[in-house]
Design a protein around this motif. Structure first.
Motif, PDB file in Angstrom:
ATOM      1  N   ASP A 113      11.915  29.952  23.953  1.00  0.00           N
ATOM      2  CA  ASP A 113      12.577  30.541  22.527  1.00  0.00           C
ATOM      3  C   ASP A 113      14.308  29.343  22.523  1.00  0.00           C
ATOM      4  O   ASP A 113      14.757  29.720  21.384  1.00  0.00           O
ATOM      5  CB  ASP A 113      12.358  31.672  22.688  1.00  0.00           C
ATOM      6  CG  ASP A 113      11.749  32.529  22.536  1.00  0.00           C
ATOM      7  OD1 ASP A 113      10.387  32.179  22.033  1.00  0.00           O
ATOM      8  OD2 ASP A 113      11.305  33.407  22.651  1.00  0.00           O
ATOM      9  N   TRP A 114      14.610  29.847  23.685  1.00  0.00           N
ATOM     10  CA  TRP A 114      16.337  29.397  24.143  1.00  0.00           C
ATOM     11  C   TRP A 114      15.925  27.363  23.995  1.00  0.00           C
ATOM     12  O   TRP A 114      17.695  27.018  23.930  1.00  0.00           O
ATOM     13  CB  TRP A 114      16.818  30.033  25.208  1.00  0.00           C
ATOM     14  CG  TRP A 114      17.053  31.258  24.621  1.00  0.00           C
ATOM     15  CD1 TRP A 114      16.333  32.524  23.971  1.00  0.00           C
ATOM     16  CD2 TRP A 114      17.419  32.063  25.497  1.00  0.00           C
ATOM     17  NE1 TRP A 114      17.701  33.390  24.489  1.00  0.00           N
ATOM     18  CE2 TRP A 114      17.687  33.830  25.379  1.00  0.00           C
ATOM     19  CE3 TRP A 114      18.231  32.242  26.456  1.00  0.00           C
ATOM     20  CZ2 TRP A 114      18.418  34.570  26.227  1.00  0.00           C
ATOM     21  CZ3 TRP A 114      18.705  32.905  27.125  1.00  0.00           C
ATOM     22  CH2 TRP A 114      18.785  34.667  27.133  1.00  0.00           C
ATOM     23  N   ALA A 115      15.177  27.260  24.258  1.00  0.00           N
ATOM     24  CA  ALA A 115      14.801  25.516  24.221  1.00  0.00           C
ATOM     25  C   ALA A 115      15.441  24.812  25.250  1.00  0.00           C
ATOM     26  O   ALA A 115      16.520  24.228  25.318  1.00  0.00           O
ATOM     27  CB  ALA A 115      15.574  24.987  22.891  1.00  0.00           C
ATOM     28  N   ILE A 116      16.787  25.491  26.749  1.00  0.00           N
ATOM     29  CA  ILE A 116      17.264  25.101  27.431  1.00  0.00           C
ATOM     30  C   ILE A 116      15.816  23.845  28.538  1.00  0.00           C
ATOM     31  O   ILE A 116      14.807  24.454  28.619  1.00  0.00           O
ATOM     32  CB  ILE A 116      17.531  26.717  28.067  1.00  0.00           C
ATOM     33  CG1 ILE A 116      18.282  27.552  27.653  1.00  0.00           C
ATOM     34  CG2 ILE A 116      18.034  25.601  29.050  1.00  0.00           C
ATOM     35  CD1 ILE A 116      19.272  26.686  27.215  1.00  0.00           C
ATOM     36  N   PRO A 117      16.595  23.054  28.913  1.00  0.00           N
ATOM     37  CA  PRO A 117      15.767  22.066  29.221  1.00  0.00           C
ATOM     38  C   PRO A 117      14.921  22.327  30.341  1.00  0.00           C
ATOM     39  O   PRO A 117      16.567  23.233  31.349  1.00  0.00           O
ATOM     40  CB  PRO A 117      16.160  20.728  29.462  1.00  0.00           C
ATOM     41  CG  PRO A 117      17.144  20.739  27.716  1.00  0.00           C
ATOM     42  CD  PRO A 117      17.232  22.137  27.717  1.00  0.00           C
ATOM     43  N   PRO A 118      14.421  22.532  31.255  1.00  0.00           N
ATOM     44  CA  PRO A 118      13.220  23.246  32.300  1.00  0.00           C
ATOM     45  C   PRO A 118      14.093  22.411  33.661  1.00  0.00           C
ATOM     46  O   PRO A 118      14.834  23.269  34.529  1.00  0.00           O
ATOM     47  CB  PRO A 118      12.238  23.137  32.761  1.00  0.00           C
ATOM     48  CG  PRO A 118      12.254  21.890  31.517  1.00  0.00           C
ATOM     49  CD  PRO A 118      13.343  22.083  30.517  1.00  0.00           C
ATOM     50  N   LEU A 119      14.074  21.460  33.673  1.00  0.00           N
ATOM     51  CA  LEU A 119      15.383  20.703  35.123  1.00  0.00           C
ATOM     52  C   LEU A 119      16.280  21.150  35.451  1.00  0.00           C
ATOM     53  O   LEU A 119      17.143  21.913  36.166  1.00  0.00           O
ATOM     54  CB  LEU A 119      14.812  19.472  35.513  1.00  0.00           C
ATOM     55  CG  LEU A 119      14.012  19.119  35.076  1.00  0.00           C
ATOM     56  CD1 LEU A 119      13.645  16.925  35.170  1.00  0.00           C
ATOM     57  CD2 LEU A 119      12.940  19.963  35.668  1.00  0.00           C
TER      58      LEU A 119
END
Length: 289
Positions: free
Chosen positions: A23-29
């Motif tokens: 939902d927040w589209a934060i890159p996982p790494l």
């Protein structure tokens, strides 16, 4: 009650991580890097001396720490927390099988039955009219379970390392390696974080302080105080809590197939975990969340 609170924190963290990377589209790494960076900073007073051998600590940190979480959070971008919670139960049979290969443990028919039930549950969850199909996200979650299991087996070979020192090195190594990977493989990290603002800062502090340091410290305290064959089955509250919170918060689909698969997988894990203390400690140490 303490263990219930710990499992609830872990379960909520799984759902929160889904929100962060989807939902927040934060890159996982990038997300995992920030989480372990906070852990490394707070655990800095316990960093030295470095546990020996150094290569094993590095391997454990990358498998049980950053690598496992990076795979899990990347997988959560394309799968639900409920499905991920069930697939993560593969970590228990992975741990048993790796213990046989690396530590020379022997398998009893009851452990074999537990492994078979866990695999049957995963197959049921993955079933579709076209056959057994794991999405790319669920493959990554399965890889996360394997990485965590491999790290737990390696950790069994390390002695006299206090939890805070271990967390300090996991945080430092994970943040360093994943930070470099994030720079090389991801883009728009800080812009995405800036778009969310203070809620993202709060989420990072929660996952680092409450989950990684607080919940884990309580968990290790409970392991030292109570029988492992009491603790291990009760940690099944984590996947059950993840499924419940996933349905409530992220509106995960939960049908008869998911329910049957989850029940089979958790029953299999329970059978494997309900053993005498020396054989169970390794399974308890491979905390999944």
């Amino acid at each position: 009650m303490l263990l219930f609170a710990v499992c609830l924190v872990w379960a909520f963290n799984n759902v929160l991580s889904k929100i962060i990377v989807t939902d927040w589209a934060i890159p996982p790494l990038f997300y995992v890097t920030l989480r372990f960076s906070v852990v490394a900073i707070l655990m800095l007073p316990w960093l030295l001396p470095m546990p020996r051998p150094a290569w094993r600590i590095v391997a454990i940190a990358l498998l049980l720490g950053g690598g496992s979480f990076a795979l899990l959070f990347t997988g959560l971008r394309t799968t639900s927390p409920s499905a991920a919670a069930i697939i993560l139960q593969l970590g228990v049979p992975f741990t048993v099988l790796l213990s046989i290969l690396m530590l020379g443990e022997r398998i009893h028919w009851r452990r074999g039955l537990g492994i078979a039930l866990t695999l049957a549950g995963v197959v049921t969850v993955s079933w579709s009219p076209d056959g057994v199909m794991l999405s790319s996200g669920l493959w990554l979650v399965a890889a996360s379970a394997f990485a965590g299991a491999a790290g737990a087996v390696l950790m069994k070979q390390v002695v006299s390392v206090k939890p805070f020192r271990f967390q300090a090195w996991v945080g430092l190594i994970s943040a360093t390696v994943l930070g470099l990977m994030s720079v090389a493989l991801e883009d728009g990290q800080w812009a995405a974080a800036g778009n969310i603002g203070w809620p993202f800062v709060g989420a990072i502090l929660f996952t680092a302080i409450i989950v990684s340091i607080g919940a884990h410290s309580i968990y290790y305290h409970l392991i030292g105080r109570y029988e492992a064959n009491l603790i291990a089955p009760l940690t099944l509250m984590t996947p059950l809590g993840t499924i419940a919170l996933g349905v409530l918060i992220t509106h995960d689909r939960f049908d008869l197939r998911m329910g049957l698969g989850g029940a089979l997988a958790l029953l299999g894990v329970l059978i494997v975990a309900m053993r005498r203390k020396p054989a169970t400690e390794l399974l308890v140490e491979r905390e999944i969340r």
